[in-house]
Design an enzyme around this catalytic site. Structure first.
Site, PDB file in Angstrom:
ATOM      1  N   ASP A  58      39.733 -55.805  34.785  1.00 27.81           N
ATOM      2  CA  ASP A  58      40.515 -56.402  33.699  1.00 27.81           C
ATOM      3  C   ASP A  58      39.682 -56.698  32.456  1.00 27.81           C
ATOM      4  O   ASP A  58      40.160 -57.369  31.536  1.00 27.81           O
ATOM      5  CB  ASP A  58      41.226 -57.667  34.188  1.00 27.81           C
ATOM      6  CG  ASP A  58      40.266 -58.738  34.664  1.00 27.81           C
ATOM      7  OD1 ASP A  58      39.189 -58.381  35.184  1.00 27.81           O
ATOM      8  OD2 ASP A  58      40.578 -59.934  34.516  1.00 27.81           O
TER       9      ASP A  58
ATOM     10  N   ASP B 121      36.950 -58.495  31.801  1.00 24.05           N
ATOM     11  CA  ASP B 121      36.280 -59.745  31.428  1.00 24.05           C
ATOM     12  C   ASP B 121      34.832 -59.803  31.898  1.00 24.05           C
ATOM     13  O   ASP B 121      34.051 -60.600  31.402  1.00 24.05           O
ATOM     14  CB  ASP B 121      37.075 -60.988  31.879  1.00 24.05           C
ATOM     15  CG  ASP B 121      37.416 -60.986  33.356  1.00 24.05           C
ATOM     16  OD1 ASP B 121      36.973 -60.069  34.080  1.00 24.05           O
ATOM     17  OD2 ASP B 121      38.125 -61.911  33.790  1.00 24.05           O
ATOM     18  N   ARG B 122      34.450 -58.953  32.848  1.00 21.18           N
ATOM     19  CA  ARG B 122      33.056 -58.959  33.313  1.00 21.18           C
ATOM     20  C   ARG B 122      32.245 -57.867  32.615  1.00 21.18           C
ATOM     21  O   ARG B 122      32.810 -56.854  32.192  1.00 21.18           O
ATOM     22  CB  ARG B 122      32.994 -58.707  34.819  1.00 21.18           C
ATOM     23  CG  ARG B 122      33.659 -59.776  35.636  1.00 21.18           C
ATOM     24  CD  ARG B 122      33.464 -59.520  37.114  1.00 21.18           C
ATOM     25  NE  ARG B 122      34.025 -60.630  37.885  1.00 21.18           N
ATOM     26  CZ  ARG B 122      33.651 -60.936  39.102  1.00 21.18           C
ATOM     27  NH1 ARG B 122      32.736 -60.228  39.716  1.00 21.18           N
ATOM     28  NH2 ARG B 122      34.196 -61.965  39.736  1.00 21.18           N
TER      29      ARG B 122
ATOM     30  N   LYS C 291      36.128 -65.066  29.725  1.00 18.25           N
ATOM     31  CA  LYS C 291      34.917 -64.275  29.589  1.00 18.25           C
ATOM     32  C   LYS C 291      35.318 -62.926  29.003  1.00 18.25           C
ATOM     33  O   LYS C 291      36.470 -62.508  29.145  1.00 18.25           O
ATOM     34  CB  LYS C 291      34.196 -64.152  30.916  1.00 18.25           C
ATOM     35  CG  LYS C 291      35.008 -63.666  32.098  1.00 18.25           C
ATOM     36  CD  LYS C 291      34.183 -63.843  33.358  1.00 18.25           C
ATOM     37  CE  LYS C 291      34.878 -63.287  34.591  1.00 18.25           C
ATOM     38  NZ  LYS C 291      35.840 -64.217  35.181  1.00 18.25           N
TER      39      LYS C 291
END
Ligand code: G16
Length: 546
Positions: A282, A284-285, A379
């Site tokens: 998704d 965010d990392r 994030k």
């Protein structure tokens, strides 16, 4: 077209809808059980304040089940009197881009469809995350209330209407609800242009500075293509695995050295690229690599903090920083030198929300490959990639040189996380509970040649609202500043995952060894002995070593 509200009665509520670290994450098959998705959405729509007459944002990482869920949510939102529902073409919306849209449009909440870095497809996982009006993951008070509601549910409401194609931007009506399909990428790119110097980064990428970005067939593909190969002029092909697929091409969209090994090999064993990065399902990392150099996420946060003023958005300095408890203390050392506050929070991005909202911190990050800032409340994988490219564009040096310089100034936190995945749940809990029971007797005992200064189960009092969170991980703090932390993951869907976090500090004057596994070998062995990991899990080696 006329549309009517259908009221579906449930014989009994679903017992297993307790959200974990990051929303409700279950197998795709479970989500396909009749009424399962609907009943969790009903609980959300009944619980989130301001739903009737409000705006909602919905979208996901493109995994199997994404479009069906958007259709269900749109029609249920219409039945609950939501005025405006914003979604994106093909329903593709990264978690950070969703956070931005929620904030930009004053939405009361967002519903993000993703099981993050977990595999997708009919045999993979699906997930539903709820974000609040500040754009961040719902606080525990809200997820607890949603769960409580799901446990007493007797039915749900949904408008009967044909599903709407999301292939192109446009406006549609479902009963009194306006469904707006927008391009999900534009707003995010505009935000990034406000934060970084695109001319400078573009100048780097256009001039013989080959980079490789792996979107892992997940959500960041369309964003990264337009960002890196479009706006910033990197050569075509820079973005690999750029097309989002329902099953991520059979892969595991988790950007670490195990699951993003193709990229890791390109950078760590080859000489073709100067910089490499990958993002998760998704978006965010992030994982950051240089030529022959892996940047540990804890170090990445420390480096970005130390060099933040090189990016236009942070040129005036930082209010403060925060890290999750298991993240190494590398950023603490930098914060101390900068004279800014550094907060230690439980695992989970939601714990940064209050600190960001209150303006106490500007940057924050986690060892689990999450880094972010006050630009949104999630994030942000591509933001971290751009931040690193900004540093490289300004410094005109290598990633490895940036790391070496950092360690020579601040010392080095050797750090590693060992994951033991899919352990039978009773075994994992047995191991963990036994260790927890040992804690009171451990203070003062010897451990890997050091003395145990503190042995506790981490708890956190939020400095903004005073809320207390307990049971966040078993910590052994040793007298030389080394640490070992044991935690059970809150994001897995098969059995339980034990995470062991290992850390030791070497000051700038100390000898800097190369391999963290060697530097931490005595801690690794002592952790196994104390927790009886091999014995109790039957696993000789961890599933993933970071
Ligand atoms: C989620 C949260 C992160 C957290 C991670 C921990 O990540 O958003 O803030 O660090 O879970 O995972 P675990 O409990 O497995 O250690 P994501 O990327 O899955 O949303």
């Amino acid at each position: 077209m006329t549309s009517s509200v259908l009221r579906v009665t449930l014989d009994q509520p679903f017992a297993d809808q307790k959200p974990g670290t990051s929303g409700l994450r279950k197998s795709s098959r479970q989500f396909e059980t009749p009424h399962y998705l609907e009943s969790f959405i009903e609980a959300i729509l009944r619980t989130v304040p301001g739903v009737a007459g409000g705006t909602l944002v919905v979208g996901g990482d493109g995994r199997y089940g994404n479009l069906r869920a958007i259709d269900v949510i749109s029609r249920m939102a219409a039945a609950h009197g939501v005025a405006r529902l914003i979604t994106t073409t093909d329903g593709i919306l990264s978690t950070p881009a969703a956070s931005n849209l929620i904030r930009k449009h004053g939405a009361v909440a967002g519903i993000i469809l993703s099981a993050s870095h977990n595999p997708g497809g009919p045999e993979g996982d699906f997930g539903v995350k709820v974000n609040g009006a500040n754009g961040g993951p719902a606080p525990e008070s809200l997820t607890d209330a949603i769960y409580a509601c799901s446990q007493t549910l007797d039915g749900y409401r949904i408008v009967e209407a044909p599903s709407i194609s999301l292939e192109a931007p446009g406006q549609h009506a479902i009963a009194a609800l306006t469904l707006e399909v927008i391009d999900g990428v534009d707003d995010y790119l505009a935000l990034m242009q406000q934060l970084f110097d695109f001319d400078q980064i573009g100048d780097l990428l256009r001039n013989n500075y080959p980079i490789a970005f792996d979107a892992m067939h997940a959500v960041t593909g369309p964003y990264a293509k337009r960002l890196l190969e479009g706006l910033l002029g990197a050569p075509k092909g820079t973005v690999r695995n750029a097309v989002p697929l329902e099953d991520f091409g059979g892969g595991h969209p988790d950007p670490n050295l195990t699951y993003a090994h193709e990229l890791a090999e390109l950078l760590l064993q080859g000489d073709d690229y100067r910089f490499g990065a990958a993002c998760d399902g998704d978006g965010d990392r992030n994982m950051i690599l240089g030529r022959r150099c892996f940047v540990n996420p804890s170090d990445s946060l420390a480096v970005l903090t130390a060099n933040a003023t090189l990016a236009p958005a942070y040129a005036d300095g930082l209010a403060g920083v925060a890290r999750s408890m298991p993240t190494s203390a590398a950023v603490d050392v930098v914060a101390k030198q900068l004279g800014i506050a550094c907060y230690e929070t439980p695992t989970g991005w939601k714990f940064f929300g209050n600190l960001l909202d209150a303006g106490r911190i500007t940057l924050c990050g986690e060892e689990s490959f999450g880094t972010g800032s006050n630009h949104i409340r999630e994030k942000d994988g591509l933001w971290a990639v751009l931040f690193w490219l900004q540093l490289l564009a300004r410094k005109r040096t290598s990633v490895a040189a940036i790391m070496a310089d950092h360690w020579s100034r601040f010392g080095r936190h050797y750090y590693s996380r060992h994951d033991y995945e899919a352990i039978a749940s009773d075994r994992a809990h047995g191991l963990y509970d036994r260790l927890k029971g040992l804690l009171p007797s451990l203070a003062g005992e010897r451990f890997a040649g050091r003395a145990i200064a503190t042995a506790d189960d981490f708890s956190y009092t939020d400095p903004v609202d005073g809320s207390l969170t307990t049971g966040q991980g078993l910590r052994l703090l040793l007298d030389d500043g080394s640490r070992v932390v044991f935690r059970l993951s809150g994001t897995g869907t098969q059995g339980a995952t034990l995470r062991v976090y290992l850390e030791s500090y070497v000051s700038p004057e100390g000898q800097l060894q190369q391999d963290p596994q060697l530097a931490l070998a005595d801690l690794i062995q002592a952790a196994d002995q104390l927790a009886e990991i091999k014995l109790r899990t039957g696993m000789g080696v961890p599933t993933v070593i970071t």
